[in-house]
Design a protein around this motif. Structure first.
Motif, PDB file in Angstrom:
ATOM      1  N   SER A   1      40.250  46.383  36.679  1.00 15.07           N
ATOM      2  CA  SER A   1      40.657  45.403  37.675  1.00 15.07           C
ATOM      3  C   SER A   1      40.649  43.991  37.102  1.00 15.07           C
ATOM      4  O   SER A   1      39.652  43.535  36.555  1.00 15.07           O
TER       5      SER A   1
ATOM      6  N   ASP B   1      41.433  52.260  38.418  1.00 17.74           N
ATOM      7  CA  ASP B   1      41.566  50.986  39.114  1.00 17.74           C
ATOM      8  C   ASP B   1      42.342  50.016  38.226  1.00 17.74           C
ATOM      9  O   ASP B   1      41.826  49.526  37.225  1.00 17.74           O
TER      10      ASP B   1
ATOM     11  N   SER C   1      43.901  47.381  39.771  1.00 17.44           N
ATOM     12  CA  SER C   1      44.137  46.295  40.714  1.00 17.44           C
ATOM     13  C   SER C   1      44.136  44.922  40.037  1.00 17.44           C
ATOM     14  O   SER C   1      43.439  44.686  39.052  1.00 17.44           O
TER      15      SER C   1
ATOM     16  N   ASN D   1      43.966  52.645  42.411  1.00 14.10           N
ATOM     17  CA  ASN D   1      43.908  51.349  43.093  1.00 14.10           C
ATOM     18  C   ASN D   1      44.929  50.414  42.462  1.00 14.10           C
ATOM     19  O   ASN D   1      44.795  50.033  41.305  1.00 14.10           O
TER      20      ASN D   1
ATOM     21  N   MET E   1      45.957  47.544  44.271  1.00 11.77           N
ATOM     22  CA  MET E   1      45.943  46.310  45.053  1.00 11.77           C
ATOM     23  C   MET E   1      46.222  45.129  44.132  1.00 11.77           C
ATOM     24  O   MET E   1      45.674  45.035  43.038  1.00 11.77           O
TER      25      MET E   1
ATOM     26  N   THR F   1      47.038  49.947  48.011  1.00  6.78           N
ATOM     27  CA  THR F   1      47.908  48.812  47.730  1.00  6.78           C
ATOM     28  C   THR F   1      47.499  47.628  48.602  1.00  6.78           C
ATOM     29  O   THR F   1      46.614  47.744  49.451  1.00  6.78           O
TER      30      THR F   1
END
Length: 124
Positions: free
Chosen positions: A29, A50, A52, A76, A78, A101
């Motif tokens: 992330s 992840d 993100s 993930n 996002m 998202t």
């Protein structure tokens, strides 16, 4: 929302990522990734990925490669750029895959279900 900022910036994963063949959880992330190395998709035991807040990754171009991650349960995305059409493809490729998202996050806040959304990211 800009997302969390990591002090550890890496624009590319190393080729040797494939040597982590038993890896089940990978959190990347906000590290500044610009591309996903093809060897990432050889991590057959990966359950939670992840990615993100890595705004520069062109996820639309690598949707087909995600189907190689047969054990992936949580993805993930996002704060990442991906077209809705490709999200549908991802979910069709792996029906048990939970893809998170920006829209999921916004919906959870509106419906006061944010803790539930975060708890759903647990890996078996």
């Amino acid at each position: 929302m800009n997302g969390p900022q990591s002090s550890n910036r890496i624009s590319h994963l190393p080729n040797c990522i494939e040597k982590l063949s038993q890896l089940k959880v990978l959190h990347l992330s906000g590290v500044g990734l610009e591309t996903l190395h093809p060897n990432l998709f050889t991590l057959s035991q990966l359950k939670h990925l992840d990615l993100s807040f890595n705004h520069k990754i062109e996820l639309n171009a690598c949707v087909e490669q995600f189907q190689q991650l047969k054990n992936l349960q949580v993805l993930n995305l996002m704060g990442c750029k991906i077209d809705h059409t490709y999200l549908v493809i991802l979910k069709e490729q792996n029906p048990r895959l939970h893809v998170y998202t920006n829209q999921d996050f916004q919906d959870a806040i509106k419906e006061d279900k944010l803790p539930k959304l975060l708890l759903e990211q647990k890996v078996d």
